[in-house]
Design a protein around this motif. Structure first.
Motif, PDB file in Angstrom:
ATOM      1  N   TYR A 144       0.811  -1.184   0.046  1.00  0.00           N
ATOM      2  CA  TYR A 144       0.051  -0.084   0.022  1.00  0.00           C
ATOM      3  C   TYR A 144       0.768   1.158   0.038  1.00  0.00           C
ATOM      4  O   TYR A 144       0.454   2.214  -0.458  1.00  0.00           O
ATOM      5  CB  TYR A 144      -0.746   0.020   1.346  1.00  0.00           C
ATOM      6  CG  TYR A 144      -1.758   1.232   1.328  1.00  0.00           C
ATOM      7  CD1 TYR A 144      -2.699   1.407   0.450  1.00  0.00           C
ATOM      8  CD2 TYR A 144      -1.491   2.124   2.412  1.00  0.00           C
ATOM      9  CE1 TYR A 144      -3.771   2.642   0.540  1.00  0.00           C
ATOM     10  CE2 TYR A 144      -2.150   3.378   2.485  1.00  0.00           C
ATOM     11  CZ  TYR A 144      -3.067   3.460   1.596  1.00  0.00           C
ATOM     12  OH  TYR A 144      -4.112   4.691   1.666  1.00  0.00           O
ATOM     13  N   GLN A 145       1.826   1.120   0.827  1.00  0.00           N
ATOM     14  CA  GLN A 145       2.904   2.363   1.044  1.00  0.00           C
ATOM     15  C   GLN A 145       3.518   2.977  -0.535  1.00  0.00           C
ATOM     16  O   GLN A 145       3.328   3.765  -0.818  1.00  0.00           O
ATOM     17  CB  GLN A 145       3.656   2.262   1.985  1.00  0.00           C
ATOM     18  CG  GLN A 145       4.085   3.506   2.532  1.00  0.00           C
ATOM     19  CD  GLN A 145       5.337   3.298   3.428  1.00  0.00           C
ATOM     20  OE1 GLN A 145       5.538   2.190   4.166  1.00  0.00           O
ATOM     21  NE2 GLN A 145       6.202   4.293   3.934  1.00  0.00           N
ATOM     22  N   GLY A 161      -3.413   7.387   1.787  1.00  0.00           N
ATOM     23  CA  GLY A 161      -1.824   7.330   1.853  1.00  0.00           C
ATOM     24  C   GLY A 161      -1.144   8.229   0.910  1.00  0.00           C
ATOM     25  O   GLY A 161      -0.184   8.898   0.823  1.00  0.00           O
ATOM     26  N   SER A 205       0.685   4.273  -2.731  1.00  0.00           N
ATOM     27  CA  SER A 205       0.595   5.686  -2.451  1.00  0.00           C
ATOM     28  C   SER A 205       1.741   6.559  -3.023  1.00  0.00           C
ATOM     29  O   SER A 205       1.415   7.731  -3.402  1.00  0.00           O
ATOM     30  CB  SER A 205       0.546   5.756  -0.770  1.00  0.00           C
ATOM     31  OG  SER A 205      -0.538   4.885  -0.690  1.00  0.00           O
ATOM     32  N   ARG A 206       3.049   5.979  -2.755  1.00  0.00           N
ATOM     33  CA  ARG A 206       4.043   6.997  -3.209  1.00  0.00           C
ATOM     34  C   ARG A 206       4.187   6.957  -4.662  1.00  0.00           C
ATOM     35  O   ARG A 206       4.167   8.090  -5.111  1.00  0.00           O
ATOM     36  CB  ARG A 206       5.254   6.533  -2.647  1.00  0.00           C
ATOM     37  CG  ARG A 206       6.441   7.104  -2.789  1.00  0.00           C
ATOM     38  CD  ARG A 206       7.592   6.324  -2.262  1.00  0.00           C
ATOM     39  NE  ARG A 206       8.969   6.835  -2.565  1.00  0.00           N
ATOM     40  CZ  ARG A 206       9.336   7.724  -1.735  1.00  0.00           C
ATOM     41  NH1 ARG A 206       8.860   8.483  -0.662  1.00  0.00           N
ATOM     42  NH2 ARG A 206      10.564   8.535  -2.087  1.00  0.00           N
ATOM     43  N   ARG A 251      -1.373  11.586   2.367  1.00  0.00           N
ATOM     44  CA  ARG A 251      -0.383  11.776   3.202  1.00  0.00           C
ATOM     45  C   ARG A 251       0.936  12.250   2.586  1.00  0.00           C
ATOM     46  O   ARG A 251       1.871  12.963   3.027  1.00  0.00           O
ATOM     47  CB  ARG A 251      -0.264  10.613   3.964  1.00  0.00           C
ATOM     48  CG  ARG A 251      -1.209  10.640   5.342  1.00  0.00           C
ATOM     49  CD  ARG A 251      -0.768   9.563   6.358  1.00  0.00           C
ATOM     50  NE  ARG A 251      -0.737   8.096   5.879  1.00  0.00           N
ATOM     51  CZ  ARG A 251      -2.097   7.164   5.924  1.00  0.00           C
ATOM     52  NH1 ARG A 251      -3.044   7.945   6.673  1.00  0.00           N
ATOM     53  NH2 ARG A 251      -2.272   6.151   5.557  1.00  0.00           N
ATOM     54  N   GLN A 252       1.233  11.368   1.457  1.00  0.00           N
ATOM     55  CA  GLN A 252       2.610  11.505   0.800  1.00  0.00           C
ATOM     56  C   GLN A 252       2.753  12.897   0.215  1.00  0.00           C
ATOM     57  O   GLN A 252       3.574  13.406   0.125  1.00  0.00           O
ATOM     58  CB  GLN A 252       2.701  10.412  -0.191  1.00  0.00           C
ATOM     59  CG  GLN A 252       3.919  10.632  -1.217  1.00  0.00           C
ATOM     60  CD  GLN A 252       5.228  10.235  -0.147  1.00  0.00           C
ATOM     61  OE1 GLN A 252       5.261   9.078   0.029  1.00  0.00           O
ATOM     62  NE2 GLN A 252       5.970  11.194   0.085  1.00  0.00           N
TER      63      GLN A 252
END
Ligand code: PGA
Length: 251
Positions: A9-10, A42, A13-14, A45-46
């Motif tokens: 997921y991270q 995410g 998101s990135r 947030r990024q």
């Protein structure tokens, strides 16, 4: 269509945030079509992180959101106005009045839908539309068997969507039964589309949407006909596609 596979997921998101950043850097006055739900959190947030580092500037950009519940005011914690303020807008530097969502409290819903379409058109259209995908294959709140030729309109929510969203409310009875959503036609008019998905529970619907027949039964399948779609999804969400079409997926 380009499909990117990320480990988790991270990383999803990135990568998606990278694509949005590139859009804003290349065209600072971009009109970003934004989405709510768990998946984009995410990404926001990024983007906030890169903004705080001085790498991003939203001061000339605009945003238009896909949808809003009917009957929830902007200060209701489950409204999409509230979500966007909490999770993104209040942390970055959009200019005052540059962020738009449909007004779920409008007395005349049809007039509100027409106003929203005109607004998007007056902004010059959507540069990049971010989309999540629902378990039903919905995009925005365009549920199965939505007409492909609709612009912004009011919809009755699918029981599965009410069930999926009930986790955010005290009880399923409190989930609004209607929403205002950009239509499939509005979404298809965006110049570029960025579809994001994570988790194994999206694997089957993602496969059906991207490789199955184009049919109103799977609203996201229409994206196969859009000339500029990028999909960013994690390994779990791409697991069924990898079984059948691994050649179509890039890292
Ligand atoms: P989710 O919702 O990101 O919360 O899974 C996606 C959607 O319903 O469009």
């Amino acid at each position: 269509m380009q499909i990117f596979r990320t480990q988790d997921y991270q990383a999803m998101s990135r990568k998606a945030a990278n694509i949005i950043s590139a859009q804003v850097i290349i065209n600072p006055s971009s009109v970003l079509g934004l989405a709510t739900g768990s998946t984009p959190l995410g990404i926001y947030r990024q983007l906030i992180d890169w903004y705080n580092k001085g790498d991003l500037d939203f001061s000339k950009a605009y945003s238009v959101n896909l949808d809003e519940y009917v009957g929830l005011s902007p200060d209701h914690e489950q409204s999409y106005h509230y979500y966007m303020n909490e999770n993104f807008f209040s942390h970055v530097n959009f200019a005052e009045g540059h962020n738009y969502l449909p007004d779920g409290m409008a007395k005349d819903i049809d007039a509100e839908c027409a106003r929203y379409d005109k607004l998007i058109s007056d902004l010059g259209g959507i540069s990049l539309q971010l989309l999540g995908i629902g378990h039903t294959g919905h995009i925005g709140f365009n549920e199965p068997n939505a007409a492909f030729d609709k612009m912004t309109h009011a919809v009755d929510l699918h029981p599965k969507t009410i069930e999926a969203n009930a986790r955010f409310f005290a009880s399923p009875d409190e989930v609004p039964k209607q929403a205002i959503t950009m239509g499939i036609k509005s979404i298809m008019q965006a110049k570029q589309i960025l579809l994001v998905a994570n988790g194994a529970e999206k694997a089957e619907i993602l496969y059906e949407s991207l490789f199955g027949p184009v049919t109103p039964a799977v609203p996201a399948s229409i994206l196969q006909l859009h000339p500029n779609v990028t999909v960013v999804a994690d390994e779990a969400a791409l697991s069924v596609i990898m079984q059948h079409h691994s050649e179509a997926v890039s890292r």
